[in-house]
Design an enzyme around this catalytic site. Structure first.
Site, PDB file in Angstrom:
ATOM      1  N   ASN A   9       0.163 -13.981  -2.355  1.00 35.88           N
ATOM      2  CA  ASN A   9      -0.603 -13.564  -3.539  1.00 35.88           C
ATOM      3  C   ASN A   9      -1.854 -14.426  -3.617  1.00 35.88           C
ATOM      4  O   ASN A   9      -1.784 -15.583  -4.024  1.00 35.88           O
ATOM      5  CB  ASN A   9       0.268 -13.747  -4.794  1.00 35.88           C
ATOM      6  CG  ASN A   9      -0.516 -13.433  -6.064  1.00 35.88           C
ATOM      7  OD1 ASN A   9      -1.589 -12.832  -6.003  1.00 35.88           O
ATOM      8  ND2 ASN A   9       0.018 -13.830  -7.205  1.00 35.88           N
ATOM      9  N   TRP A  10      -2.974 -13.855  -3.229  1.00 35.54           N
ATOM     10  CA  TRP A  10      -4.225 -14.628  -3.211  1.00 35.54           C
ATOM     11  C   TRP A  10      -4.816 -14.798  -4.604  1.00 35.54           C
ATOM     12  O   TRP A  10      -5.803 -15.501  -4.769  1.00 35.54           O
ATOM     13  CB  TRP A  10      -5.247 -13.940  -2.294  1.00 35.54           C
ATOM     14  CG  TRP A  10      -5.016 -14.202  -0.839  1.00 35.54           C
ATOM     15  CD1 TRP A  10      -4.047 -14.980  -0.272  1.00 35.54           C
ATOM     16  CD2 TRP A  10      -5.803 -13.695   0.251  1.00 35.54           C
ATOM     17  NE1 TRP A  10      -4.170 -15.001   1.084  1.00 35.54           N
ATOM     18  CE2 TRP A  10      -5.237 -14.218   1.440  1.00 35.54           C
ATOM     19  CE3 TRP A  10      -6.912 -12.860   0.347  1.00 35.54           C
ATOM     20  CZ2 TRP A  10      -5.767 -13.913   2.708  1.00 35.54           C
ATOM     21  CZ3 TRP A  10      -7.431 -12.557   1.598  1.00 35.54           C
ATOM     22  CH2 TRP A  10      -6.860 -13.088   2.761  1.00 35.54           C
ATOM     23  N   LYS A  11      -4.268 -14.108  -5.587  1.00 35.17           N
ATOM     24  CA  LYS A  11      -4.814 -14.175  -6.955  1.00 35.17           C
ATOM     25  C   LYS A  11      -6.328 -13.897  -6.893  1.00 35.17           C
ATOM     26  O   LYS A  11      -6.744 -13.031  -6.146  1.00 35.17           O
ATOM     27  CB  LYS A  11      -4.495 -15.520  -7.604  1.00 35.17           C
ATOM     28  CG  LYS A  11      -3.024 -15.915  -7.445  1.00 35.17           C
ATOM     29  CD  LYS A  11      -2.628 -17.058  -8.307  1.00 35.17           C
ATOM     30  CE  LYS A  11      -1.233 -17.503  -7.928  1.00 35.17           C
ATOM     31  NZ  LYS A  11      -0.608 -18.313  -8.934  1.00 35.17           N
ATOM     32  N   HIS A  96       3.630 -10.038 -12.928  1.00 34.59           N
ATOM     33  CA  HIS A  96       3.429 -11.445 -12.541  1.00 34.59           C
ATOM     34  C   HIS A  96       3.239 -12.262 -13.824  1.00 34.59           C
ATOM     35  O   HIS A  96       2.664 -11.787 -14.794  1.00 34.59           O
ATOM     36  CB  HIS A  96       2.197 -11.546 -11.634  1.00 34.59           C
ATOM     37  CG  HIS A  96       2.034 -12.913 -11.041  1.00 34.59           C
ATOM     38  ND1 HIS A  96       1.466 -13.946 -11.745  1.00 34.59           N
ATOM     39  CD2 HIS A  96       2.390 -13.409  -9.827  1.00 34.59           C
ATOM     40  CE1 HIS A  96       1.476 -15.040 -10.973  1.00 34.59           C
ATOM     41  NE2 HIS A  96       2.031 -14.730  -9.812  1.00 34.59           N
ATOM     42  N   GLU A  98       1.213 -14.468 -14.641  1.00 34.69           N
ATOM     43  CA  GLU A  98      -0.169 -14.577 -15.134  1.00 34.69           C
ATOM     44  C   GLU A  98      -0.573 -13.295 -15.862  1.00 34.69           C
ATOM     45  O   GLU A  98      -1.333 -13.337 -16.828  1.00 34.69           O
ATOM     46  CB  GLU A  98      -1.120 -14.905 -13.972  1.00 34.69           C
ATOM     47  CG  GLU A  98      -0.945 -16.356 -13.543  1.00 34.69           C
ATOM     48  CD  GLU A  98      -1.185 -16.627 -12.076  1.00 34.69           C
ATOM     49  OE1 GLU A  98      -1.842 -15.827 -11.389  1.00 34.69           O
ATOM     50  OE2 GLU A  98      -0.683 -17.670 -11.594  1.00 34.69           O
ATOM     51  N   GLU A 168      10.288 -15.797 -10.215  1.00 33.04           N
ATOM     52  CA  GLU A 168       9.208 -16.786 -10.228  1.00 33.04           C
ATOM     53  C   GLU A 168       9.257 -17.560 -11.542  1.00 33.04           C
ATOM     54  O   GLU A 168       8.667 -17.130 -12.545  1.00 33.04           O
ATOM     55  CB  GLU A 168       7.859 -16.084 -10.111  1.00 33.04           C
ATOM     56  CG  GLU A 168       7.656 -15.358  -8.801  1.00 33.04           C
ATOM     57  CD  GLU A 168       6.189 -15.343  -8.421  1.00 33.04           C
ATOM     58  OE1 GLU A 168       5.856 -15.861  -7.360  1.00 33.04           O
ATOM     59  OE2 GLU A 168       5.381 -14.834  -9.206  1.00 33.04           O
ATOM     60  N   GLY A 174       2.177 -22.606  -9.462  1.00 36.28           N
ATOM     61  CA  GLY A 174       0.926 -23.348  -9.382  1.00 36.28           C
ATOM     62  C   GLY A 174       1.011 -24.761  -9.932  1.00 36.28           C
ATOM     63  O   GLY A 174      -0.014 -25.401 -10.170  1.00 36.28           O
ATOM     64  N   SER A 213       5.351 -22.558  -6.267  1.00 43.52           N
ATOM     65  CA  SER A 213       5.023 -23.796  -5.540  1.00 43.52           C
ATOM     66  C   SER A 213       5.742 -23.919  -4.197  1.00 43.52           C
ATOM     67  O   SER A 213       6.129 -25.016  -3.790  1.00 43.52           O
ATOM     68  CB  SER A 213       5.282 -25.022  -6.422  1.00 43.52           C
ATOM     69  OG  SER A 213       4.372 -25.031  -7.503  1.00 43.52           O
ATOM     70  N   GLY A 234       1.590 -18.290  -3.683  1.00 45.11           N
ATOM     71  CA  GLY A 234       0.214 -18.258  -4.165  1.00 45.11           C
ATOM     72  C   GLY A 234      -0.634 -19.279  -3.419  1.00 45.11           C
ATOM     73  O   GLY A 234      -1.133 -19.021  -2.325  1.00 45.11           O
ATOM     74  N   GLY A 235      -0.761 -20.477  -3.997  1.00 47.92           N
ATOM     75  CA  GLY A 235      -1.669 -21.509  -3.472  1.00 47.92           C
ATOM     76  C   GLY A 235      -1.529 -21.757  -1.977  1.00 47.92           C
ATOM     77  O   GLY A 235      -2.540 -21.857  -1.263  1.00 47.92           O
TER      78      GLY A 235
HETATM   79  C1  PEP Z   1       2.425 -16.818  -7.430  1.00 45.32           C
HETATM   80  O1  PEP Z   1       1.296 -16.706  -7.877  1.00 45.32           O
HETATM   81  O2  PEP Z   1       3.135 -15.813  -7.357  1.00 45.32           O
HETATM   82  C2  PEP Z   1       2.898 -18.136  -7.017  1.00 45.32           C
HETATM   83  C3  PEP Z   1       4.146 -18.261  -6.689  1.00 45.32           C
HETATM   84  O3  PEP Z   1       1.968 -19.151  -6.978  1.00 45.32           O
HETATM   85  P1  PEP Z   1       2.163 -20.620  -6.340  1.00 45.32           P
HETATM   86  O4  PEP Z   1       2.799 -20.432  -4.994  1.00 45.32           O
HETATM   87  O5  PEP Z   1       0.787 -21.183  -6.270  1.00 45.32           O
HETATM   88  O6  PEP Z   1       3.069 -21.381  -7.270  1.00 45.32           O
END
Ligand code: PEP
Length: 249
Positions: A9-11, A96, A98, A168, A174, A213, A234-235
């Site tokens: 997930n590049w957001k 999600h 966010e 999640e 994040g 994370s 994500g990150g």
């Molecule tokens: C996400 O945005 O779905 C996520 C899991 O982010 P991160 O890996 O940065 O915690």
């Protein structure tokens, strides 16, 4: 174990030119393989550049980060499931944290998006997760099962193959704080049992991913935890070499 799924997930990161550079490096590290699925969720305006960069790699799949629940109409700024499908997406992230917490998306809207996705032939990845306060109050199971039931309100047994779930925990997204493999498995096992009640049959066909994370250091043990079918990242998916090492876990 099912074939593991690695979803990036590049957001709101990577403009089209950055995505093209990313893909050159990533593809140099990740040759075709039959034993795992890799899915990218680029920002909507970067989507076309990623389609182009992956034209010779149909093994790598694409999804969008969001859809509107209506098929078309006066919804400025939105994209529908059918537009996403026609653009090359096979997946969509729905609910999600966010979207829920920054944009106020409700359980009811999540359910409508899931229904719209399956109607259009997209596979919806339904994200559920508790906040830190809910976790401290001992409400994790209750919260994630209630989000799951709401999201599956319009899903039939026949559509079970077009839905995945991502656990999640909001406190882990994040933040650098990761659920332990035991935390992840406990939630996944509860979600799987609830899927069995919601769908009767077919619940075993629904993959459940863990997200929050994930990084190169913890990917293997999280993926090895019971009932974890894949990772939503994500990150740590933003760096091509780092992401390649995670998908090669
Ligand atoms: C996400 O945005 O779905 C996520 C899991 O982010 P991160 O890996 O940065 O915690």
């Amino acid at each position: 174990m099912r074939q593991p799924i690695f979803a990036a997930n590049w957001k709101m990161n990577h403009a089209p030119a950055d995505a093209a550079v990313f893909m050159r490096t990533f593809l140099a590290h990740f040759g075709k393989r039959q034993d795992r699925s890799v899915i990218f969720f680029p920002p909507a305006l970067t989507f076309g550049a990623v389609v182009g960069a992956l034209k010779d790699r149909p093994d790598i799949l694409l999804g969008v980060q969001n859809i509107h629940w209506e098929d078309k109409g006066a919804f400025t700024g939105e994209n529908s499931a059918s537009i996403a499908r026609a653009s090359g997406a096979k997946y969509v992230l729905v609910g999600h944290s966010e979207r829920r917490h920054v944009f106020g998306e409700t359980d009811e809207q999540v359910a409508k998006k899931v229904a719209s996705a399956t109607r259009a032939g997209l596979t919806a990845i339904v994200c559920v997760g508790e906040t830190g306060a809910q976790r401290e109050a001992g409400e994790t199971t209750q919260v994630v099962l209630s989000q799951l039931r709401a999201a599956f309100a319009h899903v039939t047994n026949a559509e079970a193959g077009n839905v995945m779930v991502a656990y999640e925990p909001v406190w882990a997204i994040g933040t650098g704080k990761t659920a332990t493999p035991l935390d992840a498995s406990t939630a996944h096992i509860a979600l799987r049992a609830e899927l069995g009640r919601i769908l009767d049959s077919g619940s075993l066909a629904v993959p459940i991913l863990y997200g929050g994370s994930v990084n190169r250091g913890n990917a293997a043990e999280l993926l090895g935890a019971p009932d974890v079918d894949g990772l939503l990242v994500g990150g740590a998916s933003l760096d091509a070499e780092g992401w390649a090492s995670i998908v090669l876990t």
